[in-house]
Design a protein around this motif. Sequence first.
Motif, PDB file in Angstrom:
ATOM      1  N   THR A 319       0.827  -1.204   0.000  1.00  0.00           N
ATOM      2  CA  THR A 319       0.000   0.000   0.000  1.00  0.00           C
ATOM      3  C   THR A 319       0.863   1.257   0.000  1.00  0.00           C
ATOM      4  N   PHE A 320       1.969   1.215   0.743  1.00  0.00           N
ATOM      5  CA  PHE A 320       2.889   2.356   0.759  1.00  0.00           C
ATOM      6  C   PHE A 320       3.470   2.584  -0.640  1.00  0.00           C
ATOM      7  N   ASP A 321       3.860   1.520  -1.334  1.00  0.00           N
ATOM      8  CA  ASP A 321       4.395   1.657  -2.688  1.00  0.00           C
ATOM      9  C   ASP A 321       3.360   2.218  -3.648  1.00  0.00           C
ATOM     10  N   ALA A 322       2.097   1.815  -3.469  1.00  0.00           N
ATOM     11  CA  ALA A 322       1.046   2.325  -4.349  1.00  0.00           C
ATOM     12  C   ALA A 322       0.778   3.803  -4.113  1.00  0.00           C
ATOM     13  N   ARG A 323       0.883   4.244  -2.866  1.00  0.00           N
ATOM     14  CA  ARG A 323       0.639   5.656  -2.553  1.00  0.00           C
ATOM     15  C   ARG A 323       1.815   6.535  -2.965  1.00  0.00           C
ATOM     16  N   TYR A 324       3.043   6.005  -2.852  1.00  0.00           N
ATOM     17  CA  TYR A 324       4.246   6.775  -3.188  1.00  0.00           C
ATOM     18  C   TYR A 324       5.041   6.028  -4.260  1.00  0.00           C
ATOM     19  N   PRO A 325       4.550   6.042  -5.501  1.00  0.00           N
ATOM     20  CA  PRO A 325       5.237   5.287  -6.567  1.00  0.00           C
ATOM     21  C   PRO A 325       6.628   5.815  -6.888  1.00  0.00           C
ATOM     22  N   ASP A 326       6.866   7.117  -6.682  1.00  0.00           N
ATOM     23  CA  ASP A 326       8.192   7.651  -6.941  1.00  0.00           C
ATOM     24  C   ASP A 326       9.219   7.097  -5.960  1.00  0.00           C
ATOM     25  N   PHE A 327       8.791   6.837  -4.727  1.00  0.00           N
ATOM     26  CA  PHE A 327       9.680   6.214  -3.743  1.00  0.00           C
ATOM     27  C   PHE A 327       9.923   4.750  -4.090  1.00  0.00           C
ATOM     28  N   ALA A 328       8.884   4.044  -4.493  1.00  0.00           N
ATOM     29  CA  ALA A 328       9.008   2.618  -4.806  1.00  0.00           C
ATOM     30  C   ALA A 328       9.789   2.380  -6.089  1.00  0.00           C
ATOM     31  N   LEU A 329       9.872   3.389  -6.946  1.00  0.00           N
ATOM     32  CA  LEU A 329      10.566   3.223  -8.224  1.00  0.00           C
ATOM     33  C   LEU A 329      12.053   2.969  -8.040  1.00  0.00           C
ATOM     34  N   GLU A 330      12.640   3.486  -6.963  1.00  0.00           N
ATOM     35  CA  GLU A 330      14.057   3.279  -6.661  1.00  0.00           C
ATOM     36  C   GLU A 330      14.169   2.181  -5.597  1.00  0.00           C
ATOM     37  N   ARG A 550       4.866  14.071  12.528  1.00  0.00           N
ATOM     38  CA  ARG A 550       5.564  15.108  11.764  1.00  0.00           C
ATOM     39  C   ARG A 550       6.060  14.569  10.427  1.00  0.00           C
ATOM     40  N   LEU A 551       6.240  13.247  10.345  1.00  0.00           N
ATOM     41  CA  LEU A 551       6.636  12.643   9.078  1.00  0.00           C
ATOM     42  C   LEU A 551       5.450  12.683   8.123  1.00  0.00           C
ATOM     43  N   PRO A 552       5.615  13.187   6.920  1.00  0.00           N
ATOM     44  CA  PRO A 552       4.458  13.390   6.018  1.00  0.00           C
ATOM     45  C   PRO A 552       3.697  12.114   5.709  1.00  0.00           C
ATOM     46  N   TYR A 553       4.380  10.977   5.716  1.00  0.00           N
ATOM     47  CA  TYR A 553       3.751   9.722   5.312  1.00  0.00           C
ATOM     48  C   TYR A 553       3.205   8.916   6.491  1.00  0.00           C
ATOM     49  N   TRP A 554       3.469   9.335   7.727  1.00  0.00           N
ATOM     50  CA  TRP A 554       3.169   8.488   8.885  1.00  0.00           C
ATOM     51  C   TRP A 554       1.665   8.228   9.033  1.00  0.00           C
ATOM     52  N   ARG A 555       0.851   9.223   8.762  1.00  0.00           N
ATOM     53  CA  ARG A 555      -0.589   9.042   8.943  1.00  0.00           C
ATOM     54  C   ARG A 555      -1.159   8.010   7.971  1.00  0.00           C
ATOM     55  N   HIS A 556      -0.483   7.789   6.846  1.00  0.00           N
ATOM     56  CA  HIS A 556      -0.999   6.873   5.832  1.00  0.00           C
ATOM     57  C   HIS A 556      -0.457   5.451   5.987  1.00  0.00           C
ATOM     58  N   ASN A 557       0.462   5.218   6.917  1.00  0.00           N
ATOM     59  CA  ASN A 557       0.965   3.863   7.144  1.00  0.00           C
ATOM     60  C   ASN A 557      -0.144   2.994   7.725  1.00  0.00           C
ATOM     61  N   LEU A 558      -0.322   1.816   7.163  1.00  0.00           N
ATOM     62  CA  LEU A 558      -1.356   0.912   7.665  1.00  0.00           C
ATOM     63  C   LEU A 558      -0.982   0.322   9.013  1.00  0.00           C
ATOM     64  N   LEU A 559       0.292   0.143   9.255  1.00  0.00           N
ATOM     65  CA  LEU A 559       0.760  -0.450  10.510  1.00  0.00           C
ATOM     66  C   LEU A 559       1.840   0.463  11.085  1.00  0.00           C
TER      67      LEU A 559
END
Length: 825
Positions: A319-330, A550-559
Amino acid sequence: MDKSWMTEHRTSKKYMDGVKSFVEFAAVNTKTPGFMLCPCKRCCFRKTLRQQVVHDHLTSGAGILQGYTDWYMHGENISTPIHREPSHVGYSVSPVDEMSAHEGSTTGMHAMLHDVFTMHDSRVDVDPTEVEEDLEGPDENARKFYEMLKGADKPLHDNTKHSKLGAIVRLYSLKCMGGLSNALFTFFLEFINELIPTKSPLPKDTYEAKKYMKDLGLEYQKIPCCRNGCMLFWKESENLENCTTCKMSKWKEDNGMIDGTSRKPKKKPAKVLRWFPLIPRLQRLFMSHLTASHMQWHANERTKDGVLRHPADGEAWKTFDARYPDFALEPRNVRLGLASDGFNPYGNMSTSHSIWPVMLVTYNFPPWMCMKQPYFMLSLIIPGPRAPGMKIDVYLQPLVHELMELWDVSVTTYDVSSKKKFTMRATLMWTINDLPAYADLSGWSTKGPHACPCCMDSTQSIWLTYGRKYCYMGHRRWLHKDHRWRKMKKSFDGTKEAGTKPVTPNGDELMRQLEGVESLFGHSMGKRPRTHSSINKEKSIWKKQSIFFRLPYWRHNLLRHNLDVMHIEKNVVDNILGTLLDMKGKTKDNDEARMDLQKMNLRPNLHQVTTEQNKTYFPSACFTMSKEQKYNFLKVIQDVRVPDGYASNVSRCVKLKEHTMGGMKSHDSHILMQQLLPVALRGSLPKNVVEPLIQLSGYFREICSKTMRLEDLDRLESQIPIILCQLEQIFPPGFFTSMVHVVVHLATECKLGEPVHFRWMYPAERCLHQYKCSVRNKAAPEGSIAEGMHLQILRVSHDGSEKDLQNKHVQEFCDWYLGYVSVML
C-alpha cells in the motif's frame, strides 16, 4: 578471468566449474596453505575455512556474494573504477588499490579505506599530494582520507611491514576484546612506544587513539538536555543556559574549586543524549561490497510465489508503494523499523536506573540478514535514571529530523555494486516495542477502559469491583452475525452481543481526533498538556500527539506500531499457568474473582457456598487441578529434554514440592506455549478446557512461523475469536487482561506486516543484553554503552573466535574488519 558464472544457478555446470576455478585461484594466493576466507552469502568473509568447506558453501550452501566481482580478498588486483564528483575536472579515473608489491596489512588497510571513503582514490601508487593539487579544494572528509592513506603506506619503522593504521586498528581491537580500561591501555601504549627503536608514530595514550579512530567514522554526538526531560539544548536552543519550561540549569551543580585554587572546573551538562547520526551509516551500507548488493534484495531477488516471507510481501509495504510510486521506483530507497525499550544497566542490583536505547532495523536486507544483531543500528541512547515515558518525543527529535531530511530532501549516495551515484531516500515503516512503550511512542494509553490500541475507543471493558481492574471480554463481536453465542448471556458477560468488530480508523480520522491534542514539548515533568477535550470537561483518550506524525507519510501507514508477540505470549502463558496451578499472587481465580462473578450474577456453580456450620467456601472450577494432576502436569515438563541450543533448561523452573513454576524467561514461555503445553495438558483436565488451550497453542505456533500464506492467515483470523470465546466460558473475567485481548489482532497484523519474527522484540532484547554487558563504568553507564558500541565494529561476531583472531595474521584481521566497519556502524 571469466566471472559470468557467478550469476548462474548453483546447479548449473558453468557455475560448478567456475567455483572450482575460483578455489584453485584463491589457493595459490592464500598465505595460509589449505585455508581461505569464505565469500559465501552466509559467511561474508567472517570465517577462514578449509578449501573443501569453502567449495561446499559456494556450491551447496548460500552461494557466492553477487557483489564480489573483484576478488581482492583472494589475491586479485582490484579493477573497480572510482566514482568521482563532476566538479573534479581533470582527474583521471584509474584502478583502485593496486595490491601488488605491498605486504602485510597495507592491502587490507587500503581496502578498508576504500569502503570508508569510497569517493576518493585509495591506490597504493598514488601520491596524495598530487591528487590534492588536482582537486578543487578538498573538503574535510578528503583531508582525513589522505592522512589515513599516508598512515596506511608508511611502516612503523624499517624492520617491520606493519603500517601505522594497521597497528592502531589491531591494538584498538585488542583493547575491546580484552576489556582493557582507558588507564591500562595508556600504559600499554607507553610500553609499546618504548620498544620501537625509532620515534614512534603510535598514539601516546587512549585519548589520541580514540581521536585517530574517530576519523574512520566511529563517532557520535552529545546533546545536552533538560534534567527533567522538557527540552534539548540543540540547534536554536544550543546556547541557552536554563530550560525554558522548568527553569532548571543546563549544568550540573558543582561550585567546588580545583586543588584549592580559585579556578572552577569545566561545566558539565546535567544530562546528555547520545546521538549516532543515521545518514552516514545508511550511506556506508551502499559503500561496502559486503552489503551494497543486498540492499536491493526485496525488489530483485525476492521470490514472488504467494508465500509470505518478508515484510515486502505484506499489505502495508504494498500500500505504501502504491501511494508513493516515486519512492518505490528506486529499490535502493531504505525501509526502516524502530525498536526501543528500557533496561537497568546494573542488573539485579537494587539501584533504580532505566536507559532507553533506540535502534533501527533495515528491511531492505534478505530475511537471513535484516534481523541479525550486526545489522541493527543504534541511533539514540536516552539517559536515565528515570524512563522518559510520554516525553520520549523530546529525545527523538534528532532522529525524526534526519528521517524528514531523508524523505523530503534526500541524500546523494554512491552505490559500489553498480558503481554509480543515486539519490537515497528512507522511510520509517513502523515501531517495535512492548505495550507500555507502545503507549509512550503512540500517545494512546494502553491502560484503563480503552487499553486496546487497535480497538481504540471501541474497546469493550468491564470494571471489576472486587478485583479493582478492567477486564476485556467482548470477543463475540468478531463472530458471524448469526452465531448462536451472540445470544447467550449467562455463559459470557451477562449481555447479548449485537455489535460488529471494530474498524481501525484511517490516518485522516486519526488526525481529526488529534486536532485538539498537543505534543508534550515544553511541558515540565509531571504536568500534562491541556487539550480541547479537557477544556470541554471530557476525558481525553489520547495523551499526546506523537512526534512521528511530523513525518508526512506516517498518517498513511497501515501499521504504525506493532503488537509485540514476545511479551504478549509470555503474559498469556503466565495467566494460564498461574490459574491452572492456582499459584498465589498469579492466579486469576481468587476470592475477588469469585465475588465479582457473584455480583455479575454469572456462573452460579462458582458462587460462595455457606454450610450448615455457617462456614463459607468457593467450589472448585472445571479448570482447577488436584495435587496429583498438578504433579503429573509439572512432571511432564520437568522430564522434557530438548536439543542443545533449542531452549534453556525449563525443568529448572519447575518446583514439584510447591506445585508451581517460576523464573521463566520470555523464550521459555515461547517454547512452553507452542511445544510443551499441549503435551502436558492431555489427561490433566476435562476436554472442554484442554481443547481451546491446545488450539491457542497452535494459533501462536502458526503466526510465529517464518513462512505463511494469505489463506492460512484468513483461517487464523476467523479461528481466534472462537478460541477466545471458548475461554470466556471457562475462565473468570479477571483472566482477560489487555494482553490476552490483543491476541485477537495478531493474525490481522500479520497480513499487514507479514512474519512475526520481523516485528517482535527478541532481536532487540539481544541487543539490549549486549549493551548491558558493555557497561564497565557504573558511574556513567550511558557513556560506557556509547563507547562500547563505538568499539563494537572491532569485536568478533558470534560466528568467530577471539582466540583465533588474535593468532591470525594482520592481513586476515583487516579482511574481517573491512566487512564489519560498514555493518556495525
